[in-house]
Design a protein around this motif. Structure first.
Motif, PDB file in Angstrom:
ATOM      1  N   SER A  88       0.822  -1.194   0.000  1.00  0.00           N
ATOM      2  CA  SER A  88       0.000   0.000   0.000  1.00  0.00           C
ATOM      3  C   SER A  88       0.852   1.237   0.000  1.00  0.00           C
ATOM      4  O   SER A  88       0.354   2.328  -0.036  1.00  0.00           O
ATOM      5  CB  SER A  88      -0.931   0.018   1.215  1.00  0.00           C
ATOM      6  OG  SER A  88      -1.701  -1.152   1.270  1.00  0.00           O
ATOM      7  N   ALA A  89       1.965   1.249   0.030  1.00  0.00           N
ATOM      8  CA  ALA A  89       2.749   2.456  -0.045  1.00  0.00           C
ATOM      9  C   ALA A  89       3.343   2.606  -1.419  1.00  0.00           C
ATOM     10  O   ALA A  89       4.142   1.873  -1.743  1.00  0.00           O
ATOM     11  CB  ALA A  89       3.889   2.435   0.938  1.00  0.00           C
ATOM     12  N   ARG A 108      -4.511   2.495 -10.653  1.00  0.00           N
ATOM     13  CA  ARG A 108      -4.722   3.845 -10.139  1.00  0.00           C
ATOM     14  C   ARG A 108      -6.175   4.284 -10.351  1.00  0.00           C
ATOM     15  O   ARG A 108      -6.781   4.875  -9.449  1.00  0.00           O
ATOM     16  CB  ARG A 108      -3.774   4.834 -10.814  1.00  0.00           C
ATOM     17  CG  ARG A 108      -3.968   6.261 -10.342  1.00  0.00           C
ATOM     18  CD  ARG A 108      -2.806   7.152 -10.673  1.00  0.00           C
ATOM     19  NE  ARG A 108      -2.983   8.481 -10.115  1.00  0.00           N
ATOM     20  CZ  ARG A 108      -2.003   9.339  -9.885  1.00  0.00           C
ATOM     21  NH1 ARG A 108      -0.751   9.015 -10.162  1.00  0.00           N
ATOM     22  NH2 ARG A 108      -2.252  10.523  -9.372  1.00  0.00           N
ATOM     23  N   GLN A 121      -4.395  10.544  -3.486  1.00  0.00           N
ATOM     24  CA  GLN A 121      -3.110  11.129  -3.107  1.00  0.00           C
ATOM     25  C   GLN A 121      -3.059  11.429  -1.614  1.00  0.00           C
ATOM     26  O   GLN A 121      -2.046  11.170  -0.955  1.00  0.00           O
ATOM     27  CB  GLN A 121      -2.877  12.409  -3.918  1.00  0.00           C
ATOM     28  CG  GLN A 121      -2.630  12.171  -5.397  1.00  0.00           C
ATOM     29  CD  GLN A 121      -2.509  13.457  -6.184  1.00  0.00           C
ATOM     30  OE1 GLN A 121      -2.492  14.548  -5.623  1.00  0.00           O
ATOM     31  NE2 GLN A 121      -2.421  13.345  -7.500  1.00  0.00           N
ATOM     32  N   TRP A 180      -2.746   8.103   0.401  1.00  0.00           N
ATOM     33  CA  TRP A 180      -1.399   7.519   0.359  1.00  0.00           C
ATOM     34  C   TRP A 180      -0.404   8.348   1.165  1.00  0.00           C
ATOM     35  O   TRP A 180       0.499   7.822   1.796  1.00  0.00           O
ATOM     36  CB  TRP A 180      -0.963   7.391  -1.102  1.00  0.00           C
ATOM     37  CG  TRP A 180      -0.815   5.971  -1.560  1.00  0.00           C
ATOM     38  CD1 TRP A 180       0.301   5.378  -2.082  1.00  0.00           C
ATOM     39  CD2 TRP A 180      -1.833   4.955  -1.566  1.00  0.00           C
ATOM     40  NE1 TRP A 180       0.034   4.076  -2.401  1.00  0.00           N
ATOM     41  CE2 TRP A 180      -1.257   3.785  -2.095  1.00  0.00           C
ATOM     42  CE3 TRP A 180      -3.167   4.930  -1.167  1.00  0.00           C
ATOM     43  CZ2 TRP A 180      -1.967   2.605  -2.228  1.00  0.00           C
ATOM     44  CZ3 TRP A 180      -3.893   3.756  -1.307  1.00  0.00           C
ATOM     45  CH2 TRP A 180      -3.288   2.613  -1.823  1.00  0.00           C
ATOM     46  N   TYR A 214       0.803   6.190   4.278  1.00  0.00           N
ATOM     47  CA  TYR A 214       2.055   5.530   3.952  1.00  0.00           C
ATOM     48  C   TYR A 214       3.229   6.472   3.710  1.00  0.00           C
ATOM     49  O   TYR A 214       4.314   6.021   3.358  1.00  0.00           O
ATOM     50  CB  TYR A 214       1.857   4.634   2.722  1.00  0.00           C
ATOM     51  CG  TYR A 214       0.650   3.741   2.860  1.00  0.00           C
ATOM     52  CD1 TYR A 214       0.570   2.792   3.876  1.00  0.00           C
ATOM     53  CD2 TYR A 214      -0.443   3.875   2.002  1.00  0.00           C
ATOM     54  CE1 TYR A 214      -0.547   1.995   4.035  1.00  0.00           C
ATOM     55  CE2 TYR A 214      -1.564   3.072   2.146  1.00  0.00           C
ATOM     56  CZ  TYR A 214      -1.616   2.139   3.164  1.00  0.00           C
ATOM     57  OH  TYR A 214      -2.717   1.353   3.315  1.00  0.00           O
ATOM     58  N   LEU A 232       3.431   8.393  -6.401  1.00  0.00           N
ATOM     59  CA  LEU A 232       2.305   7.470  -6.317  1.00  0.00           C
ATOM     60  C   LEU A 232       2.370   6.379  -7.382  1.00  0.00           C
ATOM     61  O   LEU A 232       2.218   5.186  -7.079  1.00  0.00           O
ATOM     62  CB  LEU A 232       0.987   8.235  -6.427  1.00  0.00           C
ATOM     63  CG  LEU A 232      -0.302   7.406  -6.331  1.00  0.00           C
ATOM     64  CD1 LEU A 232      -0.338   6.586  -5.052  1.00  0.00           C
ATOM     65  CD2 LEU A 232      -1.521   8.319  -6.420  1.00  0.00           C
ATOM     66  N   ASN A 292       4.910   3.796  -6.649  1.00  0.00           N
ATOM     67  CA  ASN A 292       4.495   2.920  -5.569  1.00  0.00           C
ATOM     68  C   ASN A 292       3.471   1.895  -6.030  1.00  0.00           C
ATOM     69  O   ASN A 292       3.507   0.726  -5.631  1.00  0.00           O
ATOM     70  CB  ASN A 292       3.934   3.746  -4.412  1.00  0.00           C
ATOM     71  CG  ASN A 292       3.652   2.899  -3.207  1.00  0.00           C
ATOM     72  OD1 ASN A 292       2.514   2.528  -2.962  1.00  0.00           O
ATOM     73  ND2 ASN A 292       4.692   2.566  -2.451  1.00  0.00           N
ATOM     74  N   GLN A 339       3.404  -2.204  -5.896  1.00  0.00           N
ATOM     75  CA  GLN A 339       2.298  -2.996  -5.377  1.00  0.00           C
ATOM     76  C   GLN A 339       1.954  -4.126  -6.328  1.00  0.00           C
ATOM     77  O   GLN A 339       1.718  -5.268  -5.922  1.00  0.00           O
ATOM     78  CB  GLN A 339       1.061  -2.118  -5.202  1.00  0.00           C
ATOM     79  CG  GLN A 339       1.126  -1.148  -4.051  1.00  0.00           C
ATOM     80  CD  GLN A 339      -0.244  -0.545  -3.825  1.00  0.00           C
ATOM     81  OE1 GLN A 339      -1.216  -1.252  -3.624  1.00  0.00           O
ATOM     82  NE2 GLN A 339      -0.320   0.766  -3.881  1.00  0.00           N
TER      83      GLN A 339
END
Length: 215
Positions: free
Chosen positions: A12-13, A112, A126, A129, A133, A140, A143, A147
């Protein structure tokens, strides 16, 4: 950092049995490095820039000084957490590469779009996150790519990201990359693929004047 937290950071980050520590001085190859991963340095400047990105985003997200101070208080370990993420990102990417896993731009955009719908829009995602995180908006997509790598890796191994098989793959990648942390930021536990605080109370995290003003 316990397993639930590590998993959240990956998904999740989303981040040698005794990896050698960076020399505090005298090793020119490691001079100015916060970490060395796979022979590539993560410089202190790069780490500070990442932290600065998050602090600026946090400052922009709240208009009240009192709220911002609360944010700072709740993220006092941001520098070390950020370094953990930066190292774990590389470890995860290596583990995915070892299994022949790749991620397309289309896959990132699809993830996304789905997350933005759940969060009520791009800004909502945004903000979520950033708050949960410590991921700045500009990071984003990177990251989300990680994921997807984590999800594909787990699927390839026939497991999920909470199970030992997944973390064993990250441990193997950590060993391959010979992760070294500068002692001021702790050390890297290869078996857990996680940063560990060094027991050196005389070493404290130092921020630049710019960071102190923005933090």
């Amino acid at each position: 950092m316990h397993r639930r937290r590590r998993t959240a950071l990956v998904l999740s980050a989303a981040i040698a049995a005794a990896a050698p520590l960076l020399s505090a001085c005298g090793n020119e190859a490691h001079a100015g490095a916060a970490a060395v991963v796979g022979g590539q340095r993560i410089t202190v400047a790069q780490l500070e820039n990442r932290v600065d990105e998050v602090r600026k985003a946090q400052r922009a997200a709240v208009s009240d000084d009192t709220q911002y101070q609360q944010v700072l208080s709740s993220t006092s370990g941001l520098t070390r957490d950020t370094l953990h993420n930066m190292v774990l990102d590389r470890v995860l990417h290596r583990a995915a590469q070892d299994e022949g896993i790749s991620v397309t731009r289309k896959e990132v955009m699809e993830m996304r779009a789905g997350l933005e719908q759940q969060a009520g829009g791009a800004q909502g995602l945004q903000t979520a996150w950033l708050q949960k995180y410590g991921i700045a908006p500009r990071r984003l997509d990177d990251n989300l790519r990680l994921q997807i790598e984590a999800q594909k890796l787990a699927a390839k191994l026939g497991t999920d990201t909470t199970q030992p098989a997944f973390w064993k793959a990250l441990s193997q990648a950590s060993a391959e990359l010979h992760v070294d942390l500068n002692p001021r930021y702790g050390s890297w536990d290869v078996q857990k693929s996680s940063r560990v605080d060094a027991k050196t109370p005389w070493v404290r995290e130092v921020t630049t004047g710019t960071q102190q003003q923005q933090a």
